[in-house]
Scaffold this active site. Sequence first.
Site, short mmCIF file in Angstrom:
data_model
loop_
_atom_site.label_atom_id
_atom_site.label_comp_id
_atom_site.label_asym_id
_atom_site.label_seq_id
_atom_site.Cartn_x
_atom_site.Cartn_y
_atom_site.Cartn_z
N HIS A 58 47.26 18.93 -8.08
CA HIS A 58 46.91 18.32 -6.81
C HIS A 58 46.78 16.82 -7.03
O HIS A 58 46.39 16.36 -8.11
CB HIS A 58 45.58 18.87 -6.28
N GLU A 60 44.76 14.40 -5.89
CA GLU A 60 43.45 13.80 -6.18
C GLU A 60 42.99 14.10 -7.60
O GLU A 60 42.47 13.22 -8.28
CB GLU A 60 42.39 14.30 -5.17
N CYS A 88 41.25 19.34 -0.69
CA CYS A 88 40.99 20.76 -0.52
C CYS A 88 39.53 21.11 -0.80
O CYS A 88 38.89 20.52 -1.67
CB CYS A 88 41.91 21.58 -1.41
N CYS A 98 39.58 19.96 -5.06
CA CYS A 98 39.56 18.50 -5.13
C CYS A 98 38.30 17.89 -4.54
O CYS A 98 37.79 16.90 -5.07
CB CYS A 98 40.82 17.93 -4.47
#
Length: 160
Positions: A58, A60, A88, A98
């Site tokens: 992801h 981040e 998320c 995240c």
Amino acid sequence: MAQPASPDLDRQWLLEAVELSAHCVPSATAFSVGAVLVAADGSLLATGYSRESEPSDHAEELALGKAARAGAGHLVPGATMYSSLEPCAARASRPIPCADLIIANGVRRVVIAWREPPIFLPGGGAVKLRKANVTVVVMPELAARARAVNAHLLSALAPV
């Protein structure tokens, strides 16, 4: 605590995050997201985008990890995370979403272009962040650009 950025700087950094999202390998099972981590003094700490290194990456989490590996982890508390999509609140691919990583690392401000639609998992990252006293700024004027990268996922939905 992070100093509030100007709307022009927020727009500049968020546009960079949206541009990063275009580098993502398209997926039928995950959003394409770009993230930019900026220190409280306005300096760039790190960037990341979904699936940059591995299929379950992801944006981040990559930006936070890169900052730590570069020896800039001490600058993360008080930083601002710019993300093309709401971080998320739940994940299928890894145990820590995240939003939790952002909170745990002391990021005090998150600027997003649009909220996560409930295609794969419920959204809610912004709510989780706000409950942890992280300032969340939504810049809906950049949402169309961020959604365009994910058009293949959104075609079955009503306009978001």
